[in-house]
Design an enzyme around this catalytic site. Structure first.
Site, mmCIF file in Angstrom:
data_model
loop_
_atom_site.group_PDB
_atom_site.id
_atom_site.type_symbol
_atom_site.label_atom_id
_atom_site.label_comp_id
_atom_site.label_asym_id
_atom_site.label_seq_id
_atom_site.Cartn_x
_atom_site.Cartn_y
_atom_site.Cartn_z
ATOM 1 N N GLY A 1 0.798 -1.216 0.000
ATOM 2 C CA GLY A 1 0.000 0.000 0.000
ATOM 3 C C GLY A 1 0.831 1.265 0.000
ATOM 4 N N GLY B 1 5.318 4.306 -8.877
ATOM 5 C CA GLY B 1 6.027 3.039 -9.073
ATOM 6 C C GLY B 1 5.061 1.863 -9.019
ATOM 7 C CG HIS B 2 2.999 0.832 -5.419
ATOM 8 N ND1 HIS B 2 3.229 1.856 -4.544
ATOM 9 C CD2 HIS B 2 3.546 -0.274 -4.859
ATOM 10 C CE1 HIS B 2 3.866 1.392 -3.477
ATOM 11 N NE2 HIS B 2 4.091 0.117 -3.645
ATOM 12 C CD GLN C 1 7.490 -7.681 3.889
ATOM 13 O OE1 GLN C 1 6.664 -8.470 3.430
ATOM 14 N NE2 GLN C 1 8.083 -6.774 3.102
ATOM 15 C CG LEU D 1 8.867 7.161 -7.707
ATOM 16 C CD1 LEU D 1 7.480 7.269 -8.332
ATOM 17 C CD2 LEU D 1 9.259 8.509 -7.111
ATOM 18 C CB SER E 1 5.925 3.358 0.814
ATOM 19 O OG SER E 1 5.159 2.820 -0.233
ATOM 20 N NE ARG E 2 10.701 0.969 5.156
ATOM 21 C CZ ARG E 2 10.504 -0.282 4.751
ATOM 22 N NH1 ARG E 2 10.842 -0.651 3.532
ATOM 23 N NH2 ARG E 2 9.975 -1.178 5.566
HETATM 24 O O1 PAF Z 1 7.663 -5.291 -1.986
HETATM 25 C C1 PAF Z 1 6.717 -5.266 -1.178
HETATM 26 O O2 PAF Z 1 5.909 -4.334 -1.138
HETATM 27 C C2 PAF Z 1 6.544 -6.428 -0.197
HETATM 28 O O3 PAF Z 1 7.767 -6.947 0.189
HETATM 29 C C3 PAF Z 1 5.625 -7.542 -0.755
HETATM 30 C C4 PAF Z 1 6.193 -8.197 -1.984
HETATM 31 C C5 PAF Z 1 4.251 -6.957 -1.071
HETATM 32 C C6 PAF Z 1 5.440 -8.623 0.314
HETATM 33 O O4 PAF Z 1 4.892 -8.116 1.480
#
Ligand code: PAF
Length: 280
Positions: A27, A32-33, A57, A182, A184-185
């Site tokens: 999210g 980029g997304h 993670q 780009l 999110s951080r």
């Molecule tokens: O790249 C990411 O945003 C995350 O590592 C992923 C692949 C969605 C897994 O949580």
């Protein structure tokens, strides 16, 4: 776009679909997304995206709690963009209804180096959630960004070894005009840090230029890059010149033979850790 929060609803929406293209995300969507979604659209139909901030993670001292959660704005962006047919946005109970005791352990020579060395458990967390998401969505194709170069390689290797019927498609990194990848951080950066942040990519470009000048000593190239960043106030985890095929260090002979290489870097600016890479 249909927004679903449960695996059951997701399966209902996708019943009989054999050409699903999937984009997993955490999210806080940016251009980029959206490029990942566009690529997905070129490789399959319908496109399914997921938004799930995966606790597994994140290390104990990482930014799980402050990771930006912006679902309404993300939905708006996807609606406007019109590439995604189903958005899967599960909560933690849906993804982890019981403690996740079965986990995917990537091999140490791929998952324990670079990011894996500085973020122990990171690739186990990523691989485990990606396997679960692939099992929920059952796509024919899944798109991953090259910005997370090592993640892309870990996911590819996992899918190959488990013979998952999914093709992993890489997507080029999308950059701001000044070169910053780009992420999110990037939203954590102060204005001064944001002004400095493009130096990470600029340093990798400089390393590439030194290679083209004929410098074949990877340790020297790495030291120069680390010194540049450190002098400017970065706290560098690594700058590494590696083989594209397996992320291991190239031999001197491979350096002479022009083995395809990639330079990867991770460094902190204030409290924000940024990563980037450049295929050389
Ligand atoms: O790249 C990411 O945003 C995350 O590592 C992923 C692949 C969605 C897994 O949580």
């Amino acid at each position: 776009m249909k927004v679903v929060h449960t695996i059951e609803e997701l399966r209902d929406q996708l019943r009989g679909q054999l050409r699903v293209a999937f984009v997993p995300t955490m999210g806080n969507l940016h251009e980029g997304h959206l490029a990942l979604m566009k690529t997905a659209r070129q490789h399959g139909d319908p496109v399914v995206a997921s938004i799930f901030v995966n606790r597994l993670q994140f290390g104990p001292n990482e930014d799980f709690d402050r990771y930006p959660r912006t679902l309404p704005a993300d939905i708006e962006k996807l609606e406007r963009d019109r590439n995604v047919y189903v958005l899967f946005a599960p909560d933690e109970k849906e993804m982890y209804p019981e403690p996740q005791n079965f986990r995917v352990q990537p091999p140490a020579d791929l998952g324990g180096i670079l990011e894996g060395e500085f973020r122990p458990g990171f690739f186990t967390g990523v691989s485990t959630v990606v396997l679960k998401l692939l099992s929920c969505v059952q796509p024919r194709v899944a798109v991953f960004g090259k910005k997370d170069y090592q993640q892309l390689m870990v996911v590819r290797a996992m899918c190959r070894q488990f013979q998952l019927p999914v093709e992993i498609v890489p997507q080029e990194t999308v950059r701001a005009e000044d070169g910053l990848a780009l992420s999110s951080r990037n939203g954590y950066l102060t204005p001064q840090e944001r002004a400095e942040a493009p130096m990470l990519y600029a340093t990798l470009r400089r390393l590439q230029a030194r290679l083209h000048e004929g410098v074949r000593d990877t340790a020297l190239l790495e030291r120069e890059a680390i010194a540049t960043l450190t002098e400017r106030g970065w706290k560098v985890d690594y700058v590494a010149v590696r083989r594209q095929r397996d992320l291991l260090p190239p031999t001197q002979e491979e350096m002479e033979r022009e083995e395809p290489l990639v330079a990867l870097a991770a460094a902190k600016l204030g409290t924000t850790r940024l990563i980037d890479n450049l295929e050389l």
